[in-house]
Design a protein around this motif. Structure first.
Motif, PDB file in Angstrom:
ATOM      1  N   UNK A 116      26.841  74.203  43.970  1.00  0.00           N
ATOM      2  CA  UNK A 116      27.125  74.006  42.551  1.00  0.00           C
ATOM      3  C   UNK A 116      28.626  73.980  42.301  1.00  0.00           C
ATOM      4  N   UNK A 117      29.360  74.895  42.904  1.00  0.00           N
ATOM      5  CA  UNK A 117      30.816  74.925  42.729  1.00  0.00           C
ATOM      6  C   UNK A 117      31.428  73.631  43.257  1.00  0.00           C
ATOM      7  N   UNK A 159      33.564  70.963  41.074  1.00  0.00           N
ATOM      8  CA  UNK A 159      34.891  70.490  41.481  1.00  0.00           C
ATOM      9  C   UNK A 159      34.936  68.959  41.473  1.00  0.00           C
ATOM     10  N   UNK A 160      33.920  68.357  42.049  1.00  0.00           N
ATOM     11  CA  UNK A 160      33.858  66.897  42.115  1.00  0.00           C
ATOM     12  C   UNK A 160      33.805  66.298  40.712  1.00  0.00           C
ATOM     13  N   UNK A 188      28.222  83.411  35.582  1.00  0.00           N
ATOM     14  CA  UNK A 188      27.988  83.251  37.019  1.00  0.00           C
ATOM     15  C   UNK A 188      28.814  82.091  37.563  1.00  0.00           C
ATOM     16  N   UNK A 189      28.851  80.999  36.825  1.00  0.00           N
ATOM     17  CA  UNK A 189      29.642  79.845  37.258  1.00  0.00           C
ATOM     18  C   UNK A 189      31.119  80.218  37.355  1.00  0.00           C
ATOM     19  N   UNK A 190      31.640  80.917  36.361  1.00  0.00           N
ATOM     20  CA  UNK A 190      33.051  81.320  36.388  1.00  0.00           C
ATOM     21  C   UNK A 190      33.335  82.217  37.584  1.00  0.00           C
ATOM     22  N   UNK A 192      40.669  79.799  38.399  1.00  0.00           N
ATOM     23  CA  UNK A 192      39.678  79.589  37.346  1.00  0.00           C
ATOM     24  C   UNK A 192      39.361  78.104  37.213  1.00  0.00           C
ATOM     25  N   UNK A 193      38.277  77.813  36.529  1.00  0.00           N
ATOM     26  CA  UNK A 193      37.903  76.419  36.294  1.00  0.00           C
ATOM     27  C   UNK A 193      39.011  75.715  35.510  1.00  0.00           C
ATOM     28  N   UNK A 194      39.538  76.386  34.488  1.00  0.00           N
ATOM     29  CA  UNK A 194      40.600  75.798  33.675  1.00  0.00           C
ATOM     30  C   UNK A 194      41.835  75.490  34.531  1.00  0.00           C
TER      31      UNK A 194
END
Length: 157
Positions: A51-52, A56-57, A82-84, A94-96
């Motif tokens: 999932x990560x 990213x993609x 959970x995703x974070x 972080x995603x950001x």
């Protein structure tokens, strides 16, 4: 391997005491490891890891699209917290921050390799105006986009 091999060949009468001894031996061995090796390493399931990678993609593929963590979590069937956590554990950011770095890397590539206007590049990496883009770019690289373009060897008229 040598720590556990004997466990299968020890007579039943002494197996419990032998296991206790082996546990102590393992603890002693672990206590001799360098401090860096004893760090807690996050464990992600295959699904979490996949999932990560997919997130990213997605972020790299759609640089100009602003996606919230809630949208990404819903799209990939994972709770936002959970995703974070999984993203930070796997990517170290972080995603950001990841999204911002991907945008800046693409902007740097375009500034150095094309004659596209700074506004066009800014729009292509998700910024609606060039001043917000220039502010974010300078924060990341230490240079304004026009100065980066000069340093990179391509000057836009």
């Amino acid at each position: 391997k040598h720590l556990f091999y004997e466990l299968y060949h020890v007579p039943e009468a002494i197996r419990l005491r032998y296991c206790r001894l082996k546990v102590l031996e393992i603890l002693l061995f672990l206590g001799t490891l360098p401090a860096g090796m004893a760090q807690d390493r996050p464990f992600l399931t295959r699904r979490q890891s996949d999932t990560v990678k997919a997130v990213q993609k997605e972020l790299r593929r759609n640089l100009c699209r602003h996606q919230t963590i809630e949208e990404l979590a819903a799209a990939y069937g994972m709770a936002p917290t959970t995703l974070k956590r999984c993203f930070k554990d796997m990517c170290g950011t972080t995603i950001y921050q990841y999204q911002r770095e991907a945008r800046m890397a693409e902007a740097m590539r375009q500034l150095a390799g094309t004659d596209d206007s700074i506004l066009h590049i800014a729009n292509g990496v998700g910024y609606e105006n060039s001043s917000k883009f220039a502010e974010a770019f300078k924060k990341t690289t230490g240079l304004l986009p026009k100065d980066y373009r000069k340093v990179a060897g391509r000057q836009h008229p």
